[in-house]
Design a protein around this motif. Sequence first.
Motif, PDB file in Angstrom:
ATOM      1  N   GLN A  14      30.524 -74.845 -40.606  1.00  0.00           N
ATOM      2  CA  GLN A  14      31.133 -76.127 -40.248  1.00  0.00           C
ATOM      3  C   GLN A  14      32.632 -75.971 -39.984  1.00  0.00           C
ATOM      4  O   GLN A  14      33.163 -76.536 -39.027  1.00  0.00           O
ATOM      5  CB  GLN A  14      30.887 -77.129 -41.375  1.00  0.00           C
ATOM      6  CG  GLN A  14      31.031 -78.553 -40.953  1.00  0.00           C
ATOM      7  CD  GLN A  14      30.351 -79.482 -41.944  1.00  0.00           C
ATOM      8  OE1 GLN A  14      30.100 -79.128 -43.096  1.00  0.00           O
ATOM      9  NE2 GLN A  14      30.039 -80.667 -41.508  1.00  0.00           N
ATOM     10  N   GLN A  15      33.315 -75.192 -40.786  1.00  0.00           N
ATOM     11  CA  GLN A  15      34.747 -74.970 -40.596  1.00  0.00           C
ATOM     12  C   GLN A  15      35.029 -74.284 -39.264  1.00  0.00           C
ATOM     13  O   GLN A  15      35.938 -74.664 -38.534  1.00  0.00           O
ATOM     14  CB  GLN A  15      35.318 -74.136 -41.749  1.00  0.00           C
ATOM     15  CG  GLN A  15      36.788 -73.835 -41.619  1.00  0.00           C
ATOM     16  CD  GLN A  15      37.654 -75.092 -41.587  1.00  0.00           C
ATOM     17  OE1 GLN A  15      37.390 -76.052 -42.288  1.00  0.00           O
ATOM     18  NE2 GLN A  15      38.680 -75.086 -40.769  1.00  0.00           N
ATOM     19  N   LEU A  18      34.604 -76.775 -36.423  1.00  0.00           N
ATOM     20  CA  LEU A  18      35.744 -77.681 -36.338  1.00  0.00           C
ATOM     21  C   LEU A  18      36.946 -76.998 -35.706  1.00  0.00           C
ATOM     22  O   LEU A  18      37.651 -77.588 -34.892  1.00  0.00           O
ATOM     23  CB  LEU A  18      36.109 -78.215 -37.731  1.00  0.00           C
ATOM     24  CG  LEU A  18      35.192 -79.277 -38.298  1.00  0.00           C
ATOM     25  CD1 LEU A  18      35.560 -79.583 -39.749  1.00  0.00           C
ATOM     26  CD2 LEU A  18      35.233 -80.541 -37.472  1.00  0.00           C
ATOM     27  N   GLU A  19      37.190 -75.743 -36.068  1.00  0.00           N
ATOM     28  CA  GLU A  19      38.291 -74.991 -35.461  1.00  0.00           C
ATOM     29  C   GLU A  19      38.078 -74.843 -33.958  1.00  0.00           C
ATOM     30  O   GLU A  19      39.017 -74.995 -33.170  1.00  0.00           O
ATOM     31  CB  GLU A  19      38.394 -73.602 -36.101  1.00  0.00           C
ATOM     32  CG  GLU A  19      38.914 -73.604 -37.510  1.00  0.00           C
ATOM     33  CD  GLU A  19      38.835 -72.230 -38.183  1.00  0.00           C
ATOM     34  OE1 GLU A  19      38.551 -71.225 -37.494  1.00  0.00           O
ATOM     35  OE2 GLU A  19      39.055 -72.177 -39.401  1.00  0.00           O
ATOM     36  N   VAL A  21      36.306 -76.794 -31.888  1.00  0.00           N
ATOM     37  CA  VAL A  21      36.483 -78.080 -31.205  1.00  0.00           C
ATOM     38  C   VAL A  21      37.959 -78.446 -31.165  1.00  0.00           C
ATOM     39  O   VAL A  21      38.477 -78.902 -30.143  1.00  0.00           O
ATOM     40  CB  VAL A  21      35.654 -79.189 -31.895  1.00  0.00           C
ATOM     41  CG1 VAL A  21      35.997 -80.555 -31.341  1.00  0.00           C
ATOM     42  CG2 VAL A  21      34.172 -78.907 -31.725  1.00  0.00           C
ATOM     43  N   ASN A  22      38.660 -78.212 -32.261  1.00  0.00           N
ATOM     44  CA  ASN A  22      40.079 -78.554 -32.331  1.00  0.00           C
ATOM     45  C   ASN A  22      40.907 -77.734 -31.345  1.00  0.00           C
ATOM     46  O   ASN A  22      41.893 -78.210 -30.797  1.00  0.00           O
ATOM     47  CB  ASN A  22      40.589 -78.345 -33.762  1.00  0.00           C
ATOM     48  CG  ASN A  22      41.920 -78.999 -34.004  1.00  0.00           C
ATOM     49  OD1 ASN A  22      42.295 -79.949 -33.319  1.00  0.00           O
ATOM     50  ND2 ASN A  22      42.641 -78.510 -34.970  1.00  0.00           N
ATOM     51  N   GLN A  44      29.580 -84.893 -30.826  1.00  0.00           N
ATOM     52  CA  GLN A  44      28.709 -84.930 -32.005  1.00  0.00           C
ATOM     53  C   GLN A  44      27.837 -83.685 -32.003  1.00  0.00           C
ATOM     54  O   GLN A  44      27.409 -83.227 -30.950  1.00  0.00           O
ATOM     55  CB  GLN A  44      27.820 -86.166 -31.973  1.00  0.00           C
ATOM     56  CG  GLN A  44      28.629 -87.445 -32.019  1.00  0.00           C
ATOM     57  CD  GLN A  44      27.754 -88.677 -31.908  1.00  0.00           C
ATOM     58  OE1 GLN A  44      26.710 -88.651 -31.287  1.00  0.00           O
ATOM     59  NE2 GLN A  44      28.188 -89.751 -32.531  1.00  0.00           N
ATOM     60  N   GLU A  70      28.456 -83.741 -37.605  1.00  0.00           N
ATOM     61  CA  GLU A  70      29.829 -84.207 -37.504  1.00  0.00           C
ATOM     62  C   GLU A  70      30.047 -84.961 -36.202  1.00  0.00           C
ATOM     63  O   GLU A  70      29.308 -84.778 -35.237  1.00  0.00           O
ATOM     64  CB  GLU A  70      30.810 -83.030 -37.530  1.00  0.00           C
ATOM     65  CG  GLU A  70      30.877 -82.281 -38.826  1.00  0.00           C
ATOM     66  CD  GLU A  70      31.547 -83.047 -39.944  1.00  0.00           C
ATOM     67  OE1 GLU A  70      32.434 -83.879 -39.670  1.00  0.00           O
ATOM     68  OE2 GLU A  70      31.191 -82.800 -41.097  1.00  0.00           O
ATOM     69  N   TRP A  72      33.540 -85.870 -33.688  1.00  0.00           N
ATOM     70  CA  TRP A  72      34.952 -85.560 -33.441  1.00  0.00           C
ATOM     71  C   TRP A  72      35.416 -86.441 -32.302  1.00  0.00           C
ATOM     72  O   TRP A  72      34.809 -86.440 -31.236  1.00  0.00           O
ATOM     73  CB  TRP A  72      35.078 -84.086 -33.083  1.00  0.00           C
ATOM     74  CG  TRP A  72      36.471 -83.566 -33.064  1.00  0.00           C
ATOM     75  CD1 TRP A  72      37.270 -83.426 -31.974  1.00  0.00           C
ATOM     76  CD2 TRP A  72      37.242 -83.120 -34.176  1.00  0.00           C
ATOM     77  NE1 TRP A  72      38.485 -82.913 -32.338  1.00  0.00           N
ATOM     78  CE2 TRP A  72      38.486 -82.719 -33.685  1.00  0.00           C
ATOM     79  CE3 TRP A  72      36.991 -83.032 -35.537  1.00  0.00           C
ATOM     80  CZ2 TRP A  72      39.489 -82.220 -34.514  1.00  0.00           C
ATOM     81  CZ3 TRP A  72      37.989 -82.535 -36.344  1.00  0.00           C
ATOM     82  CH2 TRP A  72      39.220 -82.140 -35.839  1.00  0.00           C
ATOM     83  N   CYS A  76      42.422 -88.788 -31.418  1.00  0.00           N
ATOM     84  CA  CYS A  76      42.156 -89.452 -32.687  1.00  0.00           C
ATOM     85  C   CYS A  76      42.723 -90.867 -32.664  1.00  0.00           C
ATOM     86  O   CYS A  76      43.832 -91.083 -32.166  1.00  0.00           O
ATOM     87  CB  CYS A  76      42.799 -88.644 -33.812  1.00  0.00           C
ATOM     88  SG  CYS A  76      42.448 -89.294 -35.449  1.00  0.00           S
ATOM     89  N   CYS A  84      40.155 -85.838 -34.273  1.00  0.00           N
ATOM     90  CA  CYS A  84      39.907 -85.883 -35.716  1.00  0.00           C
ATOM     91  C   CYS A  84      38.469 -86.274 -35.959  1.00  0.00           C
ATOM     92  O   CYS A  84      37.760 -86.724 -35.048  1.00  0.00           O
ATOM     93  CB  CYS A  84      40.840 -86.873 -36.390  1.00  0.00           C
ATOM     94  SG  CYS A  84      40.593 -88.583 -35.869  1.00  0.00           S
ATOM     95  N   ASN A  85      38.016 -86.130 -37.200  1.00  0.00           N
ATOM     96  CA  ASN A  85      36.683 -86.619 -37.568  1.00  0.00           C
ATOM     97  C   ASN A  85      36.650 -88.130 -37.403  1.00  0.00           C
ATOM     98  O   ASN A  85      37.614 -88.815 -37.721  1.00  0.00           O
ATOM     99  CB  ASN A  85      36.368 -86.270 -39.030  1.00  0.00           C
ATOM    100  CG  ASN A  85      36.057 -84.815 -39.220  1.00  0.00           C
ATOM    101  OD1 ASN A  85      35.550 -84.163 -38.337  1.00  0.00           O
ATOM    102  ND2 ASN A  85      36.385 -84.302 -40.389  1.00  0.00           N
TER     103      ASN A  85
END
Length: 86
Positions: A14-15, A18-19, A21-22, A44, A70, A72, A76, A84-85
Amino acid sequence: MNPETLQQLKDEVQQKLLESVNNAGLYSVLEKYGVPDARALTVQWQFNIDPNKIKSGDAVNEQEIVVGQESWCVPCPTGNPLGCNC
Protein backbone atom coordinates in the motif's frame (compact mmCIF):
# COMPACT_ATOMS: atom_id res chain seq x y z
CA MET A 1 2.12 -16.72 6.23
CA ASN A 2 1.39 -15.59 9.76
CA PRO A 3 -0.98 -12.63 10.37
CA GLU A 4 1.84 -10.26 11.37
CA THR A 5 3.85 -10.94 8.20
CA LEU A 6 0.71 -10.66 6.10
CA GLN A 7 -0.04 -7.25 7.62
CA GLN A 8 3.52 -6.09 6.94
CA LEU A 9 3.14 -7.20 3.32
CA LYS A 10 -0.17 -5.32 2.99
CA ASP A 11 1.31 -2.17 4.53
CA GLU A 12 4.38 -2.17 2.31
CA VAL A 13 2.43 -2.75 -0.92
CA GLN A 14 0.00 0.00 0.00
CA GLN A 15 2.82 2.43 0.81
CA LYS A 16 4.58 1.76 -2.51
CA LEU A 17 1.34 2.32 -4.39
CA LEU A 18 0.71 5.62 -2.62
CA GLU A 19 4.25 6.73 -3.47
CA SER A 20 3.68 5.82 -7.13
CA VAL A 21 0.40 7.73 -7.37
CA ASN A 22 1.86 10.71 -5.52
CA ASN A 23 4.86 10.86 -7.88
CA ALA A 24 2.88 10.31 -11.08
CA GLY A 25 2.52 14.03 -11.88
CA LEU A 26 -1.23 13.76 -12.31
CA TYR A 27 -1.89 17.37 -11.29
CA SER A 28 0.31 18.71 -14.09
CA VAL A 29 -1.69 16.66 -16.61
CA LEU A 30 -4.93 18.10 -15.22
CA GLU A 31 -3.51 21.64 -15.40
CA LYS A 32 -2.38 21.07 -18.97
CA TYR A 33 -5.98 20.37 -19.96
CA GLY A 34 -7.49 23.13 -17.81
CA VAL A 35 -8.98 20.89 -15.13
CA PRO A 36 -7.59 22.24 -11.85
CA ASP A 37 -10.80 21.87 -9.78
CA ALA A 38 -10.63 20.06 -6.45
CA ARG A 39 -11.39 16.36 -6.73
CA ALA A 40 -11.29 16.57 -10.52
CA LEU A 41 -9.62 13.18 -10.64
CA THR A 42 -10.20 10.32 -8.23
CA VAL A 43 -7.97 7.27 -8.51
CA GLN A 44 -9.34 4.16 -6.83
CA TRP A 45 -7.68 0.79 -6.52
CA GLN A 46 -7.84 -2.56 -4.84
CA PHE A 47 -4.98 -5.03 -4.58
CA ASN A 48 -5.56 -8.72 -4.01
CA ILE A 49 -3.14 -11.55 -3.35
CA ASP A 50 -3.91 -15.13 -4.29
CA PRO A 51 -2.91 -17.14 -1.19
CA ASN A 52 -2.37 -20.23 -3.35
CA LYS A 53 0.60 -18.50 -4.95
CA ILE A 54 2.33 -17.58 -1.68
CA LYS A 55 5.39 -19.77 -1.28
CA SER A 56 5.48 -20.21 2.45
CA GLY A 57 5.35 -23.04 4.93
CA ASP A 58 2.37 -21.46 6.65
CA ALA A 59 -1.05 -21.99 5.12
CA VAL A 60 -3.35 -19.04 4.70
CA ASN A 61 -7.00 -19.90 5.21
CA GLU A 62 -8.45 -17.33 2.84
CA GLN A 63 -9.58 -17.52 -0.77
CA GLU A 64 -8.29 -14.04 -1.54
CA ILE A 65 -6.33 -11.53 0.50
CA VAL A 66 -7.37 -7.91 0.01
CA VAL A 67 -4.19 -5.89 0.41
CA GLY A 68 -5.88 -2.54 0.36
CA GLN A 69 -8.54 -0.30 -1.06
CA GLU A 70 -7.81 3.38 -1.44
CA SER A 71 -8.99 6.52 -3.17
CA TRP A 72 -6.69 9.38 -4.16
CA CYS A 73 -8.00 12.80 -5.20
CA VAL A 74 -5.98 15.10 -7.45
CA PRO A 75 -5.78 17.91 -6.52
CA CYS A 76 -6.51 17.49 -2.82
CA PRO A 77 -9.55 19.42 -1.53
CA THR A 78 -7.28 20.84 1.19
CA GLY A 79 -5.11 22.47 -1.46
CA ASN A 80 -2.25 20.04 -2.04
CA PRO A 81 -1.85 19.90 -5.83
CA LEU A 82 -0.19 16.47 -5.64
CA GLY A 83 -3.32 14.91 -4.15
CA CYS A 84 -4.35 13.15 -0.96
CA ASN A 85 -6.48 10.30 0.35
CA CYS A 86 -10.14 11.07 -0.07
